[in-house]
Design an enzyme around this catalytic site. Structure first.
Site, mmCIF file in Angstrom:
data_model
loop_
_atom_site.group_PDB
_atom_site.id
_atom_site.type_symbol
_atom_site.label_atom_id
_atom_site.label_comp_id
_atom_site.label_asym_id
_atom_site.label_seq_id
_atom_site.Cartn_x
_atom_site.Cartn_y
_atom_site.Cartn_z
ATOM 1 N N HIS A 176 2.435 5.171 -3.151
ATOM 2 C CA HIS A 176 3.885 5.054 -2.937
ATOM 3 C C HIS A 176 4.138 3.651 -2.359
ATOM 4 O O HIS A 176 4.491 3.490 -1.193
ATOM 5 C CB HIS A 176 4.347 6.150 -1.972
ATOM 6 N N GLN B 211 7.401 2.543 -0.531
ATOM 7 C CA GLN B 211 7.471 3.108 0.821
ATOM 8 C C GLN B 211 6.707 2.229 1.805
ATOM 9 O O GLN B 211 7.191 1.905 2.894
ATOM 10 C CB GLN B 211 6.879 4.526 0.797
ATOM 11 N N ASP C 88 2.880 12.414 7.377
ATOM 12 C CA ASP C 88 3.578 12.818 6.142
ATOM 13 C C ASP C 88 3.273 14.302 5.920
ATOM 14 O O ASP C 88 2.393 14.875 6.587
ATOM 15 C CB ASP C 88 3.082 11.947 4.959
HETATM 16 N N1 CP Z 1 10.291 8.763 1.250
HETATM 17 C C1 CP Z 1 10.701 9.028 -0.004
HETATM 18 O O1 CP Z 1 10.199 8.484 -0.997
HETATM 19 O O2 CP Z 1 11.715 9.919 -0.047
HETATM 20 P P1 CP Z 1 12.321 10.566 -1.370
HETATM 21 O O3 CP Z 1 11.313 11.526 -1.918
HETATM 22 O O4 CP Z 1 13.587 11.260 -0.889
HETATM 23 O O5 CP Z 1 12.617 9.472 -2.352
HETATM 24 N N1 NVA Z 2 3.426 12.621 0.014
HETATM 25 C C1 NVA Z 2 4.776 13.005 -0.305
HETATM 26 C C2 NVA Z 2 5.694 11.851 -0.141
HETATM 27 C C3 NVA Z 2 7.136 12.127 -0.425
HETATM 28 C C4 NVA Z 2 8.013 10.941 -0.270
HETATM 29 C C5 NVA Z 2 4.831 13.552 -1.715
HETATM 30 O O1 NVA Z 2 4.199 12.967 -2.614
HETATM 31 O O2 NVA Z 2 5.484 14.567 -1.942
#
Ligand code: CP
Ligand code: NVA
Length: 318
Positions: free
Chosen positions: A141, A144, A235
């Site tokens: 990600h 992020q 997380d």
């Molecule tokens: N943190 C994040 O990516 O949030 P969303 O899943 O709401 O985009």
């Molecule tokens: N680790 C989480 C992050 C969400 C923004 C997921 O992948 O669902």
């Protein structure tokens, strides 16, 4: 043009037309320049007009922050987004990515992809002729992580000597934190239950990226990991796509909740981050997320500023 603004343009102009698939796609100078541009956007010191550019949002998973921050970032750049969820397109009926990517490349100027397998993201990048942005896959990600380290830099003025402890699942968010943290020479400690550590290849790759040889340590005891840390990050225990494992994971992650007892072991000026959405009373208590140590809403806001900087660079706005 001042010297620092010249070097910012030089660092970022090479990103024009490039993909952003992984944190490891950036080097230290580019990240620093992206943070400088993010700061300028956040503080209304810079306006950039990307004209009629269009970012397609191809999201196969739910999203609030990523979706809306990309939409608002493009609007602030005088540009637009279009929603291309699989239900709204022929992707939902099985049209292959290699066809979709080539068609969308004829209409859009960039695509932000949120999907499950990282190989789908790579397939988009293979067949597209426009920048592809990783808006989250099961592996990483990176957007992020840009906002996360920008938030930490804002808090402490510098990333020099900062130690970040990540408590929980060695997931996509953890992988991106390790990579970007190493590029920025932030010391990273992870505490994960046995069997939930990040993939070894990410740890090795991250170690190879650190110019100042910052450390990456892995623990199975959260108390050991947070000791004297400056940033405590957590997380969810079950990411999107792992919902059926939720109960099993709640059991495996017992003792890994970020609560007041754990926070007390960190540095007295430590801050708390969470990418959100959070499962309160699972990976983090309501008390900690609402405490004076929490910066989760600044962190969420910074998604907008850092992505505005990223889009400017990839779309050649400098
Ligand atoms: N943190 C994040 O990516 O949030 P969303 O899943 O709401 O985009
Ligand atoms: N680790 C989480 C992050 C969400 C923004 C997921 O992948 O669902």
């Amino acid at each position: 043009m001042g010297e620092s603004s010249q070097s910012l343009s030089k660092d970022l102009s090479v990103l024009k037309g490039e993909n952003f698939l992984s944190c490891s796609d950036l080097n230290l100078e580019q990240i620093k320049s992206l943070f400088e541009l993010s700061f300028q956007f956040k503080n209304n010191l810079r306006r950039i007009d990307l004209g009629n550019r269009v970012l397609g949002l191809v999201f196969s998973k739910a999203s609030t922050r990523t979706r809306v921050s990309f939409q608002v970032a493009m609007a602030r750049l005088g540009a637009q987004t279009i929603d291309l969820s699989s239900q709204a397109t022929q992707l939902g009926r099985g049209e292959p990515i290699k066809d979709t990517a080539r068609v969308l490349s004829r209409y859009c100027d960039a695509l932000a992809i949120r999907t499950f397998g990282n190989e789908e993201l790579l397939e988009y990048s293979k067949w597209s002729s426009i920048p592809i942005i990783n808006a989250l896959t099961d592996l990483e990600h990176p957007c992020q992580a840009l906002a996360d380290f920008f938030t930490i830099q804002e808090e402490f003025g510098s990333l020099q000597g900062v130690t970040l402890s990540y408590i929980g699942d060695g997931n996509n968010v953890a992988n991106s934190l390790i990579l970007l943290g190493s590029l920025l020479s932030v010391n990273i400690r992870l505490a994960c239950p046995k069997g939930f550590e990040p993939n070894h290849s990410f740890v090795e790759k991250a170690r190879s990226l650190s110019q100042l040889k910052s450390s990456i340590e892995i623990f199975n005891d959260p108390y050991e990991a947070v000791s004297e840390s400056n940033v405590i990050y957590t997380d969810v225990w079950a990411s999107m796509g792992q919902e059926q494992e939720h109960l099993k994971r709640v059991d495996a992650f017992k003792g890994f909740t970020l609560d007041t007892n754990l926070l007390e072991k960190a540095d007295s000026k430590a801050i708390v981050l969470h990418c959100l959405p959070a499962h309160r009373e699972e990976e983090i208590t309501d008390h900690v997320i609402e405490s004076k140590y929490s910066r989760v809403f600044d962190q969420a806001e910074n998604r907008l500023h850092t992505q505005q900087a990223l889009l400017t660079a990839l779309l050649g706005g400098l």
